[in-house]
Write an enzyme that holds these catalytic residues in place. Sequence first.
Site, PDB file in Angstrom:
ATOM      1  N   LYS A   1      60.421  83.824 141.614  1.00  0.00           N
ATOM      2  CA  LYS A   1      61.627  83.457 140.865  1.00  0.00           C
ATOM      3  C   LYS A   1      62.601  84.639 140.830  1.00  0.00           C
ATOM      4  CE  LYS A   1      63.115  81.690 136.443  1.00  0.00           C
ATOM      5  NZ  LYS A   1      62.805  81.585 135.037  1.00  0.00           N
TER       6      LYS A   1
ATOM      7  N   ASN B   1      71.876  67.186 145.513  1.00  0.00           N
ATOM      8  CA  ASN B   1      73.102  66.436 145.229  1.00  0.00           C
ATOM      9  C   ASN B   1      72.766  65.240 144.354  1.00  0.00           C
ATOM     10  OD1 ASN B   1      72.555  64.028 146.995  1.00  0.00           O
ATOM     11  ND2 ASN B   1      72.506  65.647 148.534  1.00  0.00           N
TER      12      ASN B   1
END
Length: 401
Positions: free
Chosen positions: A289, A210
Site C-alpha cells: 500500500k 469506471n
Amino acid sequence: MNELKGRKLVLGVTGGVAAYKAAELTRLLVKAGVEVHVVLTEAGARFVTPVTFQALSGRTVWTDLWDGRMGNNMAHIDLTRGADGILIAPASADMMAKLVHGLADDLLSTLCLARDCPLMVAPAMNRQMWENPATRRNLAQLQADGVAVLGPAEGDQACGETGPGRMLEPEDLLEALIACFQPKLMAGRKVVLTAGPTFEAIDPVRGITNSSSGKMGYALARAFARAGAEVVLVSGPVALPAPAGVRRIDVLSALQMREAVLAEVADAEVFVGVAAVADYRPAQAAEHKIKTSGDAMQLTLAPNPDILAEVAALPKPPFCVGFAAESRDLDAYAEGKRRAKRLPLLVGNLVQDALGGDDNEVVLYDDNGRYPLGRASKAELAKRIVDHLAALLADGELREE
Ligand code: C5P
C-alpha cells in the site's frame, strides 16, 4: 413488454413442502401480467390452502374434478382452452408418474391429458425419490414426450438431507418459463460476452475503474441464454447476480479479461464486447500500500490491449459485436469504430443516457446500414439486439450455402 404479459397459464400445485414457493411464484406471474389459473391437487391443498392462491391470483382456484361451478361442468377442458401452457410447480414424484402413464384420476392430471398446450414441470422431492430408478425412467419418458422439465436444483431439503430434488426458486422458475416461450434463435451457438468495468490496480487496495454498472452486458447475456445459446459471461466487478443458465467468469483487470476471453472464444460463434475496458493501467502496481506523503505523485500508465479488436483480428474470428458509448456525433464515431475494429455489428448509444440506468436508446450499425432500436428497457433492447444478430447470422449462413 415482457414474454409473459397477457399469457394464460394453468399453475398446477401438487403435494410437497415446496408448495409454499408456488404462492410466491403466483405473485410473480401476476406481476408479470400473466392470467394465472391455479389448480391444486388434494395433497397440494393440504400444504397451502386455496384461499392463499385465490388471493394472490385474483381468480377462482380449482381442486376438484367434480366441481360444478363451471357452466358446462367441464373444468378439465375449459381451464386449458386458449391457455399458453400448464406449469406444475411443485411436481411430485407421484404426479410425474401419473403424467407418464396418462392417468387422469383428478382435475390436474385430467387437464394434462386433455391439453393442447405445452406442459412444463418443476420437480420437487426428496433426494432419494429423485434418484430412484422409477423417477429416472419417468423423467426420461416425460422429456421424450416433449414435456419441459425445469430444474430441480441441488441443496438443503426440508427432510434435512442435501442433494438434488429442490424445486427451483420462484425467480428462477419465472426465468425458465420466459425461456420456454422464447424462440430458440440461438440454439447450438456459443456466445462469449464481456461486461462491467475493469479494475486496474495501483496498489493492493487502490485502483482505476469506471462507473459501468454491467446492466447492459448482463441483460444481453440473459437474452442470449433465453434464445437458447450457450453463454459465457466474462465479467468485471459488478454487483449483479449471474443470469440463469449463464456461465460467469469473474475478472478484475483488462489483462485478466483478455486472457479469459481468448481461452473461451476459440469455439464461440459470437463475441460481444460490452465491457467498459479501461484504456490504461498503472504500468507497475505497487506491491504494498502506497503511503500518503502529501507530495504530488505521478502515475505512469500503460495502454491496455483492445480485446475486441484482437478477437476480431483472429484468423477465424467469431461474429464480433462492439459497443460504442459516445457523448456526441454518434453516427460518425460509431461507424468509424465499427470499421476500425472490423466489426460486422456495432451497438451505439449516447453515453449520458446509458450509464447505470435501466433504460437506454441504441442504434445498430451493420454492413447494410443503421437501425435505431428506439428507447426501451435494457432487457427489451437486449432482446431486439439478439433478434437482429440472429437474423444476420442466419442470413450469412444462407448466403454461404
Ligand atoms: O474504442 P472503444 O473503447 O470506444 O470501443 C468500445 C468497444 O471495444 C466495446 O465493445 C468494448 O467492450 C471494446 N473494448 C475492448 N477492449 C478495450 C477497449 C474497448 O474490448 N481495451
